[in-house]
Design an enzyme around this catalytic site. Structure first.
Site, mmCIF file in Angstrom:
data_model
loop_
_atom_site.group_PDB
_atom_site.id
_atom_site.type_symbol
_atom_site.label_atom_id
_atom_site.label_comp_id
_atom_site.label_asym_id
_atom_site.label_seq_id
_atom_site.Cartn_x
_atom_site.Cartn_y
_atom_site.Cartn_z
ATOM 1 N N LYS A 124 -11.931 -3.223 9.128
ATOM 2 C CA LYS A 124 -11.871 -3.443 8.138
ATOM 3 C C LYS A 124 -12.739 -5.409 7.213
ATOM 4 O O LYS A 124 -13.309 -5.036 8.580
ATOM 5 C CB LYS A 124 -10.939 -5.161 7.235
ATOM 6 C CG LYS A 124 -10.670 -5.331 8.636
ATOM 7 C CD LYS A 124 -8.748 -5.931 8.638
ATOM 8 C CE LYS A 124 -9.267 -7.520 9.162
ATOM 9 N NZ LYS A 124 -7.222 -8.475 9.041
ATOM 10 N N ASP A 146 -3.153 -7.860 -4.840
ATOM 11 C CA ASP A 146 -3.303 -6.390 -3.924
ATOM 12 C C ASP A 146 -4.105 -5.404 -4.850
ATOM 13 O O ASP A 146 -3.515 -5.282 -5.939
ATOM 14 C CB ASP A 146 -1.860 -5.834 -3.504
ATOM 15 C CG ASP A 146 -1.744 -5.377 -1.693
ATOM 16 O OD1 ASP A 146 -2.976 -5.345 -1.103
ATOM 17 O OD2 ASP A 146 -1.034 -4.903 -1.081
ATOM 18 N N CYS A 198 0.482 -1.081 0.416
ATOM 19 C CA CYS A 198 -0.038 -0.240 0.041
ATOM 20 C C CYS A 198 0.465 1.222 0.415
ATOM 21 O O CYS A 198 0.570 2.156 -0.991
ATOM 22 C CB CYS A 198 -1.005 -0.314 1.156
ATOM 23 S SG CYS A 198 -0.539 -0.460 3.068
ATOM 24 N N ARG A 214 7.166 -11.476 5.264
ATOM 25 C CA ARG A 214 7.327 -11.032 6.433
ATOM 26 C C ARG A 214 7.508 -12.047 8.138
ATOM 27 O O ARG A 214 8.073 -12.828 7.131
ATOM 28 C CB ARG A 214 5.561 -11.769 7.270
ATOM 29 C CG ARG A 214 4.037 -11.410 5.979
ATOM 30 C CD ARG A 214 3.920 -9.330 6.807
ATOM 31 N NE ARG A 214 3.410 -9.001 4.935
ATOM 32 C CZ ARG A 214 1.204 -8.616 5.488
ATOM 33 N NH1 ARG A 214 1.296 -9.423 6.542
ATOM 34 N NH2 ARG A 214 1.196 -8.390 4.712
ATOM 35 N N HIS A 238 -5.452 -1.185 -4.326
ATOM 36 C CA HIS A 238 -5.928 0.257 -4.015
ATOM 37 C C HIS A 238 -6.079 0.277 -4.807
ATOM 38 O O HIS A 238 -6.665 1.124 -5.470
ATOM 39 C CB HIS A 238 -4.845 0.599 -3.314
ATOM 40 C CG HIS A 238 -4.020 -0.444 -1.862
ATOM 41 N ND1 HIS A 238 -3.000 -1.137 -2.606
ATOM 42 C CD2 HIS A 238 -3.854 -0.100 -0.536
ATOM 43 C CE1 HIS A 238 -2.658 -1.714 -1.659
ATOM 44 N NE2 HIS A 238 -3.365 -1.379 -0.307
ATOM 45 N N HIS A 282 -8.217 -0.570 0.518
ATOM 46 C CA HIS A 282 -7.245 -1.558 0.721
ATOM 47 C C HIS A 282 -8.222 -2.721 0.310
ATOM 48 O O HIS A 282 -9.098 -3.172 1.434
ATOM 49 C CB HIS A 282 -6.458 -2.714 1.756
ATOM 50 C CG HIS A 282 -6.047 -1.097 2.548
ATOM 51 N ND1 HIS A 282 -4.215 -0.380 2.439
ATOM 52 C CD2 HIS A 282 -6.621 0.123 2.573
ATOM 53 C CE1 HIS A 282 -4.082 1.009 2.738
ATOM 54 N NE2 HIS A 282 -5.443 1.256 2.908
ATOM 55 N N GLN A 337 0.551 -11.136 -2.824
ATOM 56 C CA GLN A 337 -0.462 -10.822 -2.300
ATOM 57 C C GLN A 337 -1.116 -10.097 -4.112
ATOM 58 O O GLN A 337 -0.469 -9.960 -4.630
ATOM 59 C CB GLN A 337 -0.645 -9.969 -1.580
ATOM 60 C CG GLN A 337 0.014 -9.705 0.234
ATOM 61 C CD GLN A 337 -0.319 -8.402 0.522
ATOM 62 O OE1 GLN A 337 0.065 -7.464 1.002
ATOM 63 N NE2 GLN A 337 -1.132 -8.644 1.814
#
Length: 658
Positions: A485, A402, A353, A382, A404, A531, A400
């Site tokens: 979320k 991912d 992000c 991670r 946005h 997100h 991911q």
């Protein structure tokens, strides 16, 4: 004796009852064998608790969540007693209930063996049949230290009383407030058989433990810290009936057969080489096909939905994560910094992000461009402790899917609704259909931004979630530090729940990055940021699908969609021509031209869980046909070649399971 007035609460029904002083919770529910404890003024109590005037008492059924925890915690005590009867030198750690079972930690001279576990379980059965009473008593710190002088870990817990957290496990046994010891008393003589420091409550007697089994043993650091001594942990499970225990064990056996790590090796899909490191997977060619098809379909659907693709690097200067707040709130989950330039720390990115914010901010933005939907298959890293890494489902490096989304406040609700609908429909395309939603709200100890902003974001998400008509479950304090979320929880083929997609509403990161767009009136406004990770991670979603389908992937995802099986060598060329034609239509078809007998070839492909086997003999060659053999062993003979190809194409395009 004086009268005592109590209220018996059962769900929405209330009954006022007058009893005498000294009446116990057990006396209020005579003959109700499934009641194992009571909730009095909101607190769990043993059935031996003497009720007081004006109290509200609720029965706790053994099959309820609290009842199961009490059953399992009581069984953990029986296990600890059995261990100390067999291994008198064993020192006690902690023994809490956990999901579907319990464990207890012990300091012993050597690790437990499978034979030891069998002996412990047999001893537990003896203790269970003795019908020992669990008896609670309040003690002072000094008295507890004197009684438990030979138990160093219990002495440490006493010292932590009132200040321990659930993370170190201490309050599982002690907690704040008064200190209590539970005695296991002989049913006939009342003599002490065993005791443990514990806050309870417990079942009335060991005989009221219906069914249990020890599962395995492992090593565990005391209070979860690698700085402490490594203890031996025994895991077990306990259930309200033998039938429920059997059902659970059957479920575990089925889950073991579906374990993605086992299937990954058997089907030659992926591996996690020791030379690379724990939590870092490599995909083999067949696994690579599944992953590519998953990604390609997702890309196409995202393009249709108006997403734009971006790509960002794997590492960045630490300043970026200072701006985002991740170094304040998420540093424990990040790898240590690297100094690539003198005096400048670089980090492997744990999420995408912050970089997407820089893409948005690379030039001026107009309200006419919004919603702007940025999408990336972004690999992140991670720093997971070795004890929690688990195959592909809990990895240290993963990709991911991912996205946005940047939009105006006026677009926010509609965009969230559109996003959540898109997420659910795409999950359905991959074969998951049983969902509920979870709303994660602010952690009061870990958040940025004002309460007003959080309230608006939370209520907007709640309304969007409720619009889907799915069950909505609260997750208090489970939000990320920048916003609430919605999590999509999906059930697989054997009923396990997996957290899949997340949709987060964020008013804070756009402010921290100073993001702006030019509104219709020419003013500068701050966008709202959504997100969204749909798979969560590709690796984890791969594992979930592999277990959901038990390795028998639907034809559109299968690495090999059909294998040609010749009855004899004379039929190989015919099948190769069929396979070549199938490949021109985009199908993944191979021919087994090995020297194995036909039946062995069929068994081999069954083990590889190939959706279709195309069998050809003399009659097929002369008639221009093929025979289909399906996964379930059924067969369809004499299908014209063109129709067979059309059928394969149709099944793949419709993404159905066979």
């Amino acid at each position: 004796m004086s009268d005592v007035r109590v209220i018996i609460q059962r769900d929405s029904e209330r009954e006022e009852r007058v009893v005498t002083t000294g009446t116990t919770a057990a006396d209020l529910f005579p003959g109700e064998r499934t009641v194992v404890a009571a909730r009095v003024a909101g607190e769990l109590k043993d059935l031996s608790y003497q009720v007081a005037d004006g109290e509200t008492v609720e029965p706790v059924e053994i099959s309820s969540e609290d009842g199961l925890n009490i059953l399992r915690h009581s069984t953990a005590h029986v296990m600890a007693q059995a261990v100390q009867e067999l291994f008198p030198e064993a020192k006690l750690g902690i023994g809490p209930p956990v999901r579907d079972g319990f464990y207890y930690d012990f300091d012993v001279d050597r690790p437990f063996t499978p034979e030891d576990l069998k002996a412990v379980e047999k001893k537990m059965q003896e203790i269970q049949k003795r019908g020992q009473h669990f008896s609670r008593r309040v003690v002072t710190d000094e008295a507890a230290r004197e009684e438990l002088a030979d138990e160093p870990y219990k002495l440490e817990l006493i010292g932590l009383k009132g200040s321990a957290s659930s993370e170190d496990g201490a309050d599982v046994e002690v907690g704040g407030g008064e200190l209590t010891i539970y005695d296991n008393l002989d049913a006939k003589t009342g003599e002490l058989c065993w005791k443990d420091l514990c806050r309870g409550p417990h079942l009335p007697t060991t005989r009221t433990i219906p069914a249990f089994k020890l599962m395995r043993n492992a090593s565990a650091y005391w209070r979860g810290s690698e700085k402490n001594k490594q203890l031996q942990r025994i895991y077990g499970t306990a259930w309200p009936s033998k039938d429920e225990l059997k059902a659970h064990l059957d479920f575990l056996a089925e889950a073991e057969k579906r374990d993605h790590r086992k299937l990954g090796a058997e089907l030659d899909l992926f591996s996690i080489p020791e030379q690379i490191g724990s939590g870092l997977a490599v995909f083999h060619p067949k696994g690579g096909i599944i992953r590519r098809v998953m990604e390609d379909y997702s890309r196409r659907r995202h393009e249709e939905e108006g997403y734009e693709f971006v790509y960002t690097p794997h590492a960045t200067k630490g300043k970026l994560f200072e701006t985002s707040g991740h170094l304040d709130w998420y540093a424990d989950g990040m790898y240590p910094p690297m100094q690539l330039d003198e005096g400048v720390d670089y980090y492997l990115k744990p999420m995408n992000c912050p970089m997407h914010n820089l893409v948005f901010d690379a030039r001026g933005r107009s309200y006419r461009e919004l919603p702007l939907r940025l999408f990336e298959f972004g690999t992140v890293y991670r720093y997971e402790k070795s004890g929690v890494v688990h195959g592909l489902t809990r990895a240290r490096g993963f990709t991911q899917d991912d996205a946005h989304i940047y939009c105006t406040k006026e677009q926010m609700a509609e965009e969230l609704d559109r996003t959540l609908t898109f997420v659910l429909n795409l999950l359905r395309d991959y074969g998951l259909n049983d969902f509920y939603l979870e709303l994660s709200t602010k952690d009061p100890e870990k958040f940025v931004g004002s309460d007003e902003v959080w309230e608006e974001a939370t209520e907007t998400l709640r309304a969007v979630a409720e619009k889907q008509g799915l069950e909505l479950v609260a997750d208090p304090g489970g939000a990320a530090f920048y916003g609430p979320k919605i999590s999509v929880q999906a059930k697989d083929a054997i009923g396990r729940t997996w957290q899949m997609s997340t949709v987060q509403l964020d008013f804070n990161l756009p402010e921290r990055f100073g993001l702006e767009y030019t509104a219709a009136d020419g003013s500068k406004q701050q966008p709202v940021m959504i997100h969204r990770a749909l798979f969560g991670s590709i690796e984890r979603f791969f594992a979930v699908l592999l277990e959901h389908y038990a390795g028998a992937m639907p034809p559109w995802l299968a690495p090999v969609q059909a294998v040609g099986i010749p009855v004899g060598d004379a039929h190989v060329e015919y099948l190769r021509e069929f396979a070549a034609e199938a490949k021109r239509k985009g199908l993944r078809v191979e021919v087994d031209a090995s020297s194995d007998r036909m039946q062995k070839k069929i068994r081999n492909q069954q083990k590889q869980k190939v959706p279709f086997m195309i069998i050809v003999g003399d009659d097929d060659m002369s008639g221009g046909t093929v025979s289909f053999r399906y996964r379930d062993g059924s067969q369809e003979n004499g299908i014209p070649r063109d129709q067979a190809l059309e059928k394969l194409v149709d099944v793949v395009e419709r993404r159905v399971q066979v």
